[in-house]
Design a protein around this motif. Structure first.
Motif, mmCIF file in Angstrom:
data_model
loop_
_atom_site.group_PDB
_atom_site.id
_atom_site.type_symbol
_atom_site.label_atom_id
_atom_site.label_comp_id
_atom_site.label_asym_id
_atom_site.label_seq_id
_atom_site.Cartn_x
_atom_site.Cartn_y
_atom_site.Cartn_z
ATOM 1 N N GLY A 63 -2.909 2.654 -1.521
ATOM 2 C CA GLY A 63 -1.514 2.307 -1.209
ATOM 3 C C GLY A 63 -0.699 3.489 -1.148
ATOM 4 N N LEU B 294 -8.823 2.031 0.551
ATOM 5 C CA LEU B 294 -7.461 2.200 1.025
ATOM 6 C C LEU B 294 -6.601 2.483 -0.184
ATOM 7 N N GLU C 1 -3.559 0.026 7.943
ATOM 8 C CA GLU C 1 -4.705 0.876 8.217
ATOM 9 C C GLU C 1 -5.983 0.058 8.364
ATOM 10 N N GLY C 2 -6.129 -0.976 7.532
ATOM 11 C CA GLY C 2 -7.366 -1.741 7.539
ATOM 12 C C GLY C 2 -7.468 -2.727 8.688
ATOM 13 N N ARG D 254 -0.436 3.976 9.569
ATOM 14 C CA ARG D 254 0.200 4.078 8.249
ATOM 15 C C ARG D 254 1.617 4.597 8.386
ATOM 16 N N PRO E 8 0.955 -0.191 3.868
ATOM 17 C CA PRO E 8 0.110 0.871 4.420
ATOM 18 C C PRO E 8 -1.353 0.476 4.513
ATOM 19 N N ASP E 9 -1.882 -0.184 3.478
ATOM 20 C CA ASP E 9 -3.296 -0.535 3.478
ATOM 21 C C ASP E 9 -3.626 -1.552 4.552
#
Lengths: 98, 494
Positions: free
Chosen positions: A98, A96, B249-250, B312, B245-246
């Motif tokens: 950022g 992922l 998404e995760g 995201r 965002p991470d």
């Protein structure tokens, strides 16, 4: 004197922040965060002495308990991460971006 | 029974713990959770109007806290209505997942009522720790697109290739969430220690007047800002937004729906409570908070322009929206606080509507790309309407709640004389329209032959209708809502 304790706690806090920012290994980052929490603990206890109330000491005890829970959680997630990736550098945090 | 809403949630958590010891179908577990949440929703709404304190003043119940708690439980209940039976987590771990979700709700409810620094810290940690685990529990075999945007930017691979998520996306997200979260709480704790040192008390009603006396002193300003940093993380505002965002998404779709909405309402409520410690003459704090707000807007909106993953994109748009709410809080007036609350409640409804569509369309819990919305108006008309309304509202187009929120924030900021912030916020509104409306264009102006038609269940349709109506109703009847919130807030602070 009280100033010495406060200066020490600020120094500990700054070392903790530096560690969080600059270190790559997950364990070192976790330890740096512990250092930040303990810097706050030291300040709480010093201020409890200064103010002559017990609130600060109770708060420090609670923070120690919360920090233990947080370390347990962190290690659990680290084990999960290690099983799935095999490495623990923050560099492997690359799936992922950022 | 001042503590009844929390007790029902706690009892629900115990019930789910018992369920986790046996073997149950995911659908059964989901139904049990939905029913207990319905019960606690009823008790929370019935508790509106109660007043009083408990636990030696550490726990405070008044109109404002009960309204916020009702919204927290309502939001969680709506998420339960539209989440898939397996909630996107590994087989057999659904009871634990819902247990963690309910404990997080419990922590948030305690946090709203917390009237003391220690209570604030402990309930904040309770609500965060459980959410870290919810992120890590996502199942492996979702067949999601792994980071299509990053692959695009490096030139390798291309969007549209589906591969296994199995390589630890969720635990990586959980690790980042956890590390940023504990760092933020460390900052907050250090700020608390200085507040305690300066005032000699940890109770908010006692320390507020003591703090007001010494306020322009730099150490007091820094201490308050450090405490606010902890809530900036919860609400995803500029210096503390890197996880967004991470993690979005995760984490699984359902878990993201929870993270993106419910904690933010409580985060803004607590930002207001801490900001109310600052005397209204605190110009320097207004400038600092306002700058953070404007940077959040620019960061969120500019980064959202290039996103292809729906979650995201919503994450970045959430940063921008939190910026608007913070701008209103930064005005340090009762009316500004009420508008911030109105804005974030509207944001909860709009984002829930978006996640309703995402969760319903997603196959086997995979992430959705913006291109997956193609031809939605034929595949699922009601979902397409819901998505369009929610996105129009997020973009700030009348008569929806998003427009009224933005409008009132800007009027309030202009009243206080900060023209710079108004201009910058208006520029951001214009930027945001592009990416929201490009999703609407995907959903309404393209045709798609490959993707199957979606058939939402009756409950999902009911939830979609409810969200549609409240998004419009809150926009049309904005004034009564804001006045109610202002009245509730004035009882809290008097």
């Amino acid at each position: 004197m009280i100033e010495d304790y406060l200066v020490l706690s600020v120094i500990l806090f700054c070392i903790g922040i530096l560690g969080v920012i600059s270190r790559r290994n997950v364990f070192t980052v976790l330890m740096s965060i512990e250092l930040m929490l303990n810097a706050a603990n030291l300040a709480f206890v010093a201020f409890a002495r200064l103010n002559e109330t017990m609130d600060g000491q109770i708060l420090a005890m609670m923070v120690i308990a919360v920090a233990a829970a947080e370390a347990a959680l962190g290690l659990a997630v680290i084990i999960l991460l290690h099983r799935q990736k095999g490495r623990l550098d923050s560099n492997v945090f690359s799936l992922l971006k950022g | 029974m001042l503590f009844l809403p929390e007790l029902t949630i706690l009892g629900a958590g115990l019930a789910l713990f018992a369920v986790s010891l046996g073997q149950f179908q995911p659908r059964t577990v989901k139904n049990i959770t939905a029913y207990v949440l319905l019960i606690s929703l009823v008790t929370t709404i019935c508790s509106i109007g109660n007043n009083g304190t408990m636990f030696f003043g550490a726990f405070k119940v008044d109109l404002f806290t009960q309204i916020i708690k009702s919204i927290v439980v309502l939001g969680t209940f709506i998420i339960m209505l539209f989440s898939n039976p397996d909630a996107g987590v590994k087989k057999g771990t659904q009871p634990e997942y819902y247990l963690f979700m309910l404990m997080s709700v419990f922590g948030l409810m305690m946090l709203v009522s917390a009237n003391e620094l220690l209570a604030i810290f402990v309930s904040l940690e309770l609500s965060s720790f459980t959410v870290y685990l919810m992120v890590a529990m996502r199942k492996n075999d979702t067949g999601a697109l792994v980071n299509g945007t990053a692959q695009d930017s490096t030139g390798h691979g291309h969007a549209g290739i589906f591969c296994q998520t199995g390589q630890g996306m969720q635990s990586e997200a959980a690790m980042k969430y956890l590390l940023y979260g504990i760092t933020a709480s460390g900052l907050m704790l250090f700020g608390m220690s200085y507040i305690y040192g300066l005032t000699g008390s940890t109770e908010l009603p006692v320390l507020a007047p003591a703090l007001a006396k010494i306020f322009p002193a730099p150490v007091a300003v820094v201490a308050v800002l450090l405490i606010l940093a902890g809530f900036f993380y919860k609400v995803a505002l500029f210096p503390m937004q890197f996880w967004v965002p991470d993690v979005y998404e995760g984490a699984g779709n359902e878990a993201t729906a929870f993270i993106a909405t419910v904690p933010k309402v409580v985060g803004i409520a607590l930002l207001i409570r801490i900001a109310s410690l600052i005397p209204a003459s605190g110009q320097e704090v207004t400038w600092v908070l306002g700058s953070c707000a404007v940077i959040s807007m620019f960061y969120g909106n500019l980064a959202a322009l290039v996103q292809k993953d729906m979650k995201r994109l919503l994450g970045y748009s959430g940063i921008a929206h939190a910026g608007f709410a913070l701008l209103s809080v930064a005005m340090l007036g009762l009316y500004g606080f009420a508008i911030a609350m109105y804005y974030i409640i509207g944001y909860l409804l709009m984002t829930l509507a978006c996640f309703l569509v995402i969760c319903t369309l997603s196959r086997n819990g995979s992430n959705l790309q913006v291109s997956d919305m193609a031809g939605l108006y034929k595949r699922a008309p009601l979902l397409a309407i819901t998505l369009a309304c929610a996105l129009f509202a997020l973009a700030g187009i009348p008569p929806f709640v998003g427009f009224m929120g933005k409008f009132m924030v800007m009027v309030e900021v202009l009243h206080k004389g900060y023209l710079v912030f108004v201009v910058l916020a208006t520029i951001n509104t214009a930027i945001a329209i592009y990416y929201y409306l490009s999703i609407v264009r995907q959903a309404w102006c393209t045709d798609d032959k490959e993707r199957p038609a979606a058939t939402p269940s009756l409950l999902v349709n009911a939830a979609a209708f409810f969200l549609l109506i409240t998004i419009i109703a809150m926009g049309v009847f904005a004034n009564p809502v804001v006045n109610t919130l202002a009245a509730a807030l004035s009882t809290t602070f008097s």
